[in-house]
Motif scaffolding. Structure first.
Motif, short mmCIF file in Angstrom:
data_model
loop_
_atom_site.label_atom_id
_atom_site.label_comp_id
_atom_site.label_asym_id
_atom_site.label_seq_id
_atom_site.Cartn_x
_atom_site.Cartn_y
_atom_site.Cartn_z
N SER A 145 4.34 7.53 6.22
CA SER A 145 4.07 7.29 4.81
C SER A 145 5.09 8.02 3.90
N ARG B 204 0.54 0.17 10.72
CA ARG B 204 0.92 1.56 10.99
C ARG B 204 1.04 1.83 12.48
N ARG C 243 0.82 -1.21 0.00
CA ARG C 243 0.00 0.00 0.00
C ARG C 243 0.86 1.27 0.00
N ASP C 244 1.77 1.37 0.96
CA ASP C 244 2.46 2.65 1.15
C ASP C 244 3.73 2.78 0.33
N ASP D 164 -5.95 6.16 2.96
CA ASP D 164 -6.20 5.25 1.84
C ASP D 164 -7.33 5.69 0.94
N LYS E 159 8.26 6.31 1.42
CA LYS E 159 8.52 6.70 0.05
C LYS E 159 9.93 7.25 -0.10
N GLU F 119 2.28 1.74 -3.54
CA GLU F 119 1.09 2.57 -3.76
C GLU F 119 0.01 1.86 -4.57
#
Lengths: 185, 93
Positions: free
Chosen positions: B58, A171, A142-143, B26, B62, A146
């Motif tokens: 988050s 999380r 998901r993170d 989300d 990334k 993506e």
């Protein structure tokens, strides 16, 4: 068009490998993903000249990465999967009976300077490794990759509720782990 | 007033707020959840911090990804390249 794996690998191999490594975090899996991509590219041979070869190959690779995530998740023992109800007992570590935080969340900032940032990211990486494997994989899907929740549900044959509960738990665990390992004095 | 808000379930616990905050990462939240969170943030600094923590988490993930993607010293090994080519050759495509 005669597909030429040699050329593809020379021109895009490193790029595809980094793309895969950034998402799978394991060099062998990343190599496998590139290999599978080349195979699929040459089998399908449906490259259309209006996109660049790199874009086309990356599109194939994205699917291969999801295949590998799915495989990882299905390799995990089912016990990881069973306790999926966020409603209650699984969150007892974080909240008291009336739903208040047991330990109030602390201020967490991403450091500005490059060296500290690197350390922060490495602490986070360790925290991901400490999560139960299924949770870690869903979180990365998901993170990191993506992937849309809907696709995750389809891939895992899980309900939307199951997926968000897994994300929630991942999380919760990660931010706690960061507090403990990054904010410690 | 407070009683009415509780009846409307606009007042939620931190535990419930934390679930809604995670879901907000989300996709768009349903309107009632957005309202609940707004109200909750007015009275709860802990959940504001938690919300921030999840956004940092988050972004950081990334960041790890981008560092690897942009690191040109990371390359597909010669061994792997050779192996891939010979594997494909052996299948006669």
């Amino acid at each position: 068009m005669t597909p030429n794996v040699n050329d593809w690998l020379n021109e895009h191999g490193d790029y595809l490998y980094r793309f895969a490594l950034a998402r799978l975090r394991d060099p062998h899996e990343a190599e496998d993903a590139v290999q599978e991509t080349m195979l699929a590219a040459i089998k399908g041979n449906n490259f259309e000249g209006d996109s660049s070869a790199r874009t086309w190959l990356t599109g194939i690779l994205k699917h291969k990465i999801i295949d590998l995530y799915r495989k990882k998740i299905h390799e995990q023992p089912l016990s990881d999967f069973t306790d999926l109800d966020a409603s209650d007992s699984s969150m007892d570590d974080f909240f008291d009976k009336s739903g208040h935080w047991l330990d109030k969340p602390q201020t967490l900032d991403m450091p500005d300077n490059a060296l500290e940032q690197k350390q922060f990211l490495s602490v986070l990486s360790d925290c991901v490794d400490k999560l139960p494997a299924r949770l870690a994989t869903v979180f990365l899907m998901r993170d990191l990759h993506e992937t849309d929740n809907e696709i995750i549900c389809n891939e895992l044959q899980a309900t939307a509720t199951n997926v968000w509960v897994m994300l929630y738990r991942a999380r919760m665990g990660l931010r706690k782990c960061l507090e403990m390992n990054w904010l410690k004095d | 007033m407070a009683e009415r808000l509780i009846k409307l379930k606009l007042i939620i616990t931190c535990k419930d707020a934390s679930k809604i905050i995670s879901q907000s990462l989300d996709g768009p939240l349903p309107w009632p959840d957005r309202m609940k969170l707004k109200f909750h943030f007015l009275i709860c600094d802990s959940c504001i911090r938690f919300n921030r923590q999840l956004h940092i988490l988050s972004d950081a993930v990334k960041g790890i990804r981008n560092n690897i993607e942009n690191n040109s010293t990371i390359q597909l090994s010669l061994n792997a390249k050779t192996r891939i080519i010979s594997m494909i050759d052996s299948k006669n495509y």
